[in-house]
Design a protein around this motif. Structure first.
Motif, PDB file in Angstrom:
ATOM      1  N   TYR A   8       0.559  -1.045  -0.005  1.00  0.00           N
ATOM      2  CA  TYR A   8      -0.145   0.079  -0.166  1.00  0.00           C
ATOM      3  C   TYR A   8       0.843   1.140   0.117  1.00  0.00           C
ATOM      4  CZ  TYR A   8      -3.821  -2.899   1.003  1.00  0.00           C
ATOM      5  OH  TYR A   8      -5.118  -3.591   1.400  1.00  0.00           O
ATOM      6  N   THR A   9       0.419   2.051  -0.835  1.00  0.00           N
ATOM      7  CA  THR A   9       0.608   3.800  -0.618  1.00  0.00           C
ATOM      8  C   THR A   9       0.481   4.594  -0.029  1.00  0.00           C
ATOM      9  OG1 THR A   9       2.013   3.448  -2.824  1.00  0.00           O
ATOM     10  CG2 THR A   9       1.539   5.353  -2.329  1.00  0.00           C
ATOM     11  N   VAL A  10       1.229   5.321   1.221  1.00  0.00           N
ATOM     12  CA  VAL A  10       0.343   5.723   2.343  1.00  0.00           C
ATOM     13  C   VAL A  10       0.208   7.598   1.782  1.00  0.00           C
ATOM     14  CG1 VAL A  10       0.030   6.613   4.225  1.00  0.00           C
ATOM     15  CG2 VAL A  10       0.841   4.471   4.395  1.00  0.00           C
ATOM     16  N   HIS A  11      -1.028   8.004   1.668  1.00  0.00           N
ATOM     17  CA  HIS A  11      -1.333   9.541   1.162  1.00  0.00           C
ATOM     18  C   HIS A  11      -2.971   9.447   2.587  1.00  0.00           C
ATOM     19  CE1 HIS A  11      -0.282   9.032  -3.038  1.00  0.00           C
ATOM     20  NE2 HIS A  11      -0.796   7.527  -2.632  1.00  0.00           N
ATOM     21  N   GLY A  12      -2.617  10.728   3.092  1.00  0.00           N
ATOM     22  CA  GLY A  12      -4.040  11.248   4.029  1.00  0.00           C
ATOM     23  C   GLY A  12      -4.764  11.159   3.604  1.00  0.00           C
ATOM     24  N   MET A  13      -5.692  11.017   4.451  1.00  0.00           N
ATOM     25  CA  MET A  13      -7.572  11.560   3.759  1.00  0.00           C
ATOM     26  C   MET A  13      -7.990  12.575   4.969  1.00  0.00           C
ATOM     27  SD  MET A  13     -10.613   9.231   3.840  1.00  0.00           S
ATOM     28  CE  MET A  13      -9.712   7.400   3.907  1.00  0.00           C
ATOM     29  N   SER A  14      -8.174  13.601   4.471  1.00  0.00           N
ATOM     30  CA  SER A  14      -9.148  15.046   5.422  1.00  0.00           C
ATOM     31  C   SER A  14     -10.467  14.012   6.610  1.00  0.00           C
ATOM     32  CB  SER A  14      -9.004  15.788   4.469  1.00  0.00           C
ATOM     33  OG  SER A  14     -10.570  15.593   3.473  1.00  0.00           O
ATOM     34  N   ARG A  15     -10.763  15.313   7.166  1.00  0.00           N
ATOM     35  CA  ARG A  15     -11.955  14.512   7.706  1.00  0.00           C
ATOM     36  C   ARG A  15     -12.914  15.043   7.473  1.00  0.00           C
ATOM     37  NH1 ARG A  15     -13.931  14.254  13.477  1.00  0.00           N
ATOM     38  NH2 ARG A  15     -16.284  14.136  12.866  1.00  0.00           N
ATOM     39  N   GLU A  16     -12.612  16.117   6.189  1.00  0.00           N
ATOM     40  CA  GLU A  16     -14.397  15.567   5.040  1.00  0.00           C
ATOM     41  C   GLU A  16     -13.971  15.172   4.674  1.00  0.00           C
ATOM     42  OE1 GLU A  16     -15.456  19.005   2.250  1.00  0.00           O
ATOM     43  OE2 GLU A  16     -13.369  19.511   3.148  1.00  0.00           O
ATOM     44  N   ALA A  17     -12.945  13.942   3.719  1.00  0.00           N
ATOM     45  CA  ALA A  17     -13.234  13.131   2.520  1.00  0.00           C
ATOM     46  C   ALA A  17     -14.124  12.091   3.432  1.00  0.00           C
ATOM     47  CB  ALA A  17     -11.700  13.060   2.491  1.00  0.00           C
ATOM     48  N   LEU A  18     -13.520  11.434   4.735  1.00  0.00           N
ATOM     49  CA  LEU A  18     -13.639  10.467   5.621  1.00  0.00           C
ATOM     50  C   LEU A  18     -14.755  10.790   5.940  1.00  0.00           C
ATOM     51  CD1 LEU A  18     -12.354   8.333   6.851  1.00  0.00           C
ATOM     52  CD2 LEU A  18     -12.438   9.316   9.101  1.00  0.00           C
ATOM     53  N   GLU A  19     -15.585  11.783   6.477  1.00  0.00           N
ATOM     54  CA  GLU A  19     -17.117  11.456   6.479  1.00  0.00           C
ATOM     55  C   GLU A  19     -18.053  11.623   5.246  1.00  0.00           C
ATOM     56  OE1 GLU A  19     -17.929  15.565   8.107  1.00  0.00           O
ATOM     57  OE2 GLU A  19     -16.860  15.118  10.407  1.00  0.00           O
ATOM     58  N   ASP A  20     -17.584  12.077   4.085  1.00  0.00           N
ATOM     59  CA  ASP A  20     -18.292  12.315   2.902  1.00  0.00           C
ATOM     60  C   ASP A  20     -17.831  10.240   2.722  1.00  0.00           C
ATOM     61  OD1 ASP A  20     -18.769  14.540   2.506  1.00  0.00           O
ATOM     62  OD2 ASP A  20     -16.842  15.044   1.391  1.00  0.00           O
ATOM     63  N   HIS A  21     -16.901   9.424   2.793  1.00  0.00           N
ATOM     64  CA  HIS A  21     -16.815   8.325   2.493  1.00  0.00           C
ATOM     65  C   HIS A  21     -17.793   7.300   3.476  1.00  0.00           C
ATOM     66  CE1 HIS A  21     -14.043   8.272  -0.828  1.00  0.00           C
ATOM     67  NE2 HIS A  21     -13.281   9.107  -0.755  1.00  0.00           N
ATOM     68  N   ILE A  22     -17.765   7.926   4.413  1.00  0.00           N
ATOM     69  CA  ILE A  22     -18.756   6.925   5.247  1.00  0.00           C
ATOM     70  C   ILE A  22     -20.070   7.182   5.145  1.00  0.00           C
ATOM     71  CG2 ILE A  22     -19.569   6.161   7.236  1.00  0.00           C
ATOM     72  CD1 ILE A  22     -17.045   7.784   8.757  1.00  0.00           C
ATOM     73  N   ASP A  23     -20.047   8.456   4.453  1.00  0.00           N
ATOM     74  CA  ASP A  23     -21.352   9.123   4.495  1.00  0.00           C
ATOM     75  C   ASP A  23     -21.900   7.847   3.027  1.00  0.00           C
ATOM     76  OD1 ASP A  23     -24.328   9.944   5.197  1.00  0.00           O
ATOM     77  OD2 ASP A  23     -23.396  12.026   3.622  1.00  0.00           O
ATOM     78  N   ALA A  24     -21.252   7.930   2.404  1.00  0.00           N
ATOM     79  CA  ALA A  24     -22.268   7.470   0.669  1.00  0.00           C
ATOM     80  C   ALA A  24     -22.024   6.056   0.750  1.00  0.00           C
ATOM     81  CB  ALA A  24     -21.024   8.105  -0.901  1.00  0.00           C
ATOM     82  N   GLU A  25     -21.115   5.519   1.838  1.00  0.00           N
ATOM     83  CA  GLU A  25     -20.774   3.486   2.123  1.00  0.00           C
ATOM     84  C   GLU A  25     -21.649   3.384   2.992  1.00  0.00           C
ATOM     85  OE1 GLU A  25     -17.499   2.706   2.416  1.00  0.00           O
ATOM     86  OE2 GLU A  25     -16.112   4.167   0.724  1.00  0.00           O
ATOM     87  N   LEU A  26     -22.179   4.266   3.967  1.00  0.00           N
ATOM     88  CA  LEU A  26     -23.121   2.655   4.574  1.00  0.00           C
ATOM     89  C   LEU A  26     -24.331   3.993   4.952  1.00  0.00           C
ATOM     90  CD1 LEU A  26     -20.300   1.695   7.731  1.00  0.00           C
ATOM     91  CD2 LEU A  26     -21.671   0.799   5.493  1.00  0.00           C
ATOM     92  N   GLY A  27     -24.249   5.548   4.559  1.00  0.00           N
ATOM     93  CA  GLY A  27     -25.556   6.626   5.374  1.00  0.00           C
ATOM     94  C   GLY A  27     -26.827   5.537   4.586  1.00  0.00           C
ATOM     95  N   GLU A  28     -28.212   5.744   5.232  1.00  0.00           N
ATOM     96  CA  GLU A  28     -29.335   4.782   4.149  1.00  0.00           C
ATOM     97  C   GLU A  28     -30.256   6.280   4.359  1.00  0.00           C
ATOM     98  OE1 GLU A  28     -31.547   4.146   2.589  1.00  0.00           O
ATOM     99  OE2 GLU A  28     -30.697   1.691   3.160  1.00  0.00           O
ATOM    100  N   ARG A  29     -30.091   6.857   3.617  1.00  0.00           N
ATOM    101  CA  ARG A  29     -30.942   8.057   3.133  1.00  0.00           C
ATOM    102  C   ARG A  29     -32.287   8.379   2.902  1.00  0.00           C
ATOM    103  NH1 ARG A  29     -26.212   8.033   0.982  1.00  0.00           N
ATOM    104  NH2 ARG A  29     -24.916   9.588   0.760  1.00  0.00           N
ATOM    105  N   GLN A  30     -32.382   7.001   2.535  1.00  0.00           N
ATOM    106  CA  GLN A  30     -34.486   7.004   2.862  1.00  0.00           C
ATOM    107  C   GLN A  30     -35.309   7.051   4.251  1.00  0.00           C
ATOM    108  OE1 GLN A  30     -34.625   4.272   0.520  1.00  0.00           O
ATOM    109  NE2 GLN A  30     -35.195   4.224  -1.537  1.00  0.00           N
ATOM    110  N   PHE A  31     -34.589   6.395   5.142  1.00  0.00           N
ATOM    111  CA  PHE A  31     -35.079   6.026   6.538  1.00  0.00           C
ATOM    112  C   PHE A  31     -33.539   7.020   7.407  1.00  0.00           C
ATOM    113  CE2 PHE A  31     -35.589   2.397   3.455  1.00  0.00           C
ATOM    114  CZ  PHE A  31     -37.029   2.515   4.391  1.00  0.00           C
ATOM    115  N   ASP A  32     -32.704   8.490   6.807  1.00  0.00           N
ATOM    116  CA  ASP A  32     -31.952   8.451   7.867  1.00  0.00           C
ATOM    117  C   ASP A  32     -30.708   8.375   9.208  1.00  0.00           C
ATOM    118  OD1 ASP A  32     -30.759  11.147   8.316  1.00  0.00           O
ATOM    119  OD2 ASP A  32     -31.799  12.075   9.936  1.00  0.00           O
ATOM    120  N   THR A  33     -30.355   6.672   8.808  1.00  0.00           N
ATOM    121  CA  THR A  33     -30.340   5.966   9.603  1.00  0.00           C
ATOM    122  C   THR A  33     -28.446   5.491   8.906  1.00  0.00           C
ATOM    123  OG1 THR A  33     -31.368   4.279   9.322  1.00  0.00           O
ATOM    124  CG2 THR A  33     -32.465   5.361  10.461  1.00  0.00           C
TER     125      THR A  33
END
Length: 294
Positions: A27-52
């Motif tokens: 693996y090559t290491v690159h930093g990830m910003s807090r904003e980018a981390l939140e975006d990825h968590i939300d896009a991967e796991l967030g349930e938009r239809q039920f806000d859960t």
């Protein structure tokens, strides 16, 4: 429900060989910003239809099809080990399977048959008659991603629960019923609601795996099985989920990354009753800095 999987299982072709074992990826290491981390968590796991933020609660019953039992046992053993580390009881050959894994060389036909028999793709489905909640249609994007040829694809469903498993609160609205959602206390029961994962169905195309060892494939399947991420493109580059985007899964994918491990541990440590936005914020706070690299 049972008839669907009996029919779907008929499309699964047995395979007999295990993928070859090869060296682990660097693996090559690159930093990830807090904003980018939140975006990825939300896009991967967030349930938009039920806000859960749905997840498994309690026990998970696994049903594996299409491979010889010696290989199915290795898949199950790994799922059980990862599930146990998250506080879940994972079992097999039990009465009420909820986590299905199909290995086949006819994955496109199997996906098309599932979509034909259940066009909602189980979105919003609750397998209990008491809690029946199949009220939301799958979006065109969800259907398109599920039907798009790929080596590993999946679908997930979740349903409303509160602490004592009473039915969700239903209130009539101008455009139909309104269901109480996770994120605030029910004024009738004074219980925090939650959203339980009800079904995860994973389809693996054995002809689209290239040099992927069983151990690494099992790691990938564990991320899918317990995180229940949205089937999409554009996963974070630090996650093994990125390997599921092309037509062929080109191994070796490597083991579960620090990002994947932190995603699972934060999801299952998340306090009950959090809305999606609050859950994303909490999970990002509980990501070690080392997990924000690739």
């Amino acid at each position: 429900m049972s008839r669907l999987f009996v029919g779907a299982a008929g499309l699964v072709i047995l395979c007999s060989g295990a993928p070859q074992s090869v060296a682990q990826e660097n693996y090559t290491v690159h930093g990830m910003s807090r904003e980018a981390l939140e975006d990825h968590i939300d896009a991967e796991l967030g349930e938009r239809q039920f806000d859960t933020m749905p997840r498994w609660h309690g026990s998970v019953c696994v049903d594996i099809h299409g491979i010889q039992d010696q290989f199915a046992s290795t898949v199950f053993d790994h799922l059980q080990s990862v599930g146990k580390s998250l506080g879940l009881q994972v079992s097999r050959n039990c009465r009420d399977p909820r986590l299905f894994v199909f290995f086949t060389d006819q994955s496109d036909a199997l996906a098309a048959k599932i979509e034909q028999l259940n066009p909602t793709l189980f979105v919003g489905l609750d397998t209990s008659d008491v809690f029946h909640e199949n009220k939301v249609a799958a979006t065109p994007d969800e259907i398109r991603e599920f039907l798009r040829p790929r080596a590993v694809r999946w679908l997930t469903s979740s349903a409303m629960r509160i602490a004592d498993d009473a039915p969700p609160i239903v209130m009539p609205g101008s455009v139909g019923n309104i269901y109480a959602t996770q994120g605030y206390a029910s004024f009738l029961s004074n219980e925090q609601t939650r959203r339980d994962t009800q079904i995860v169905l994973i389809i693996v195309d054995i002809n689209r795996l290239n040099n992927e060892p069983w151990g690494m494939l099992n790691e990938l399947l564990s991320v899918v099985a317990f995180a229940g991420p949205h089937l999409r493109t554009g996963y974070d580059g630090a996650s093994v989920l990125r390997f599921t985007e092309p037509l062929v899964l080109q191994g070796p994918t490597g083991p579960m990354t620090p990002y994947d491990k932190s995603l699972l541990s934060a999801l299952y440590a998340l306090p009950e009753g959090y809305s999606r936005s609050d859950a994303v914020d909490w999970m990002a706070d509980n990501f070690p800095a080392a997990s924000r690299s690739r």
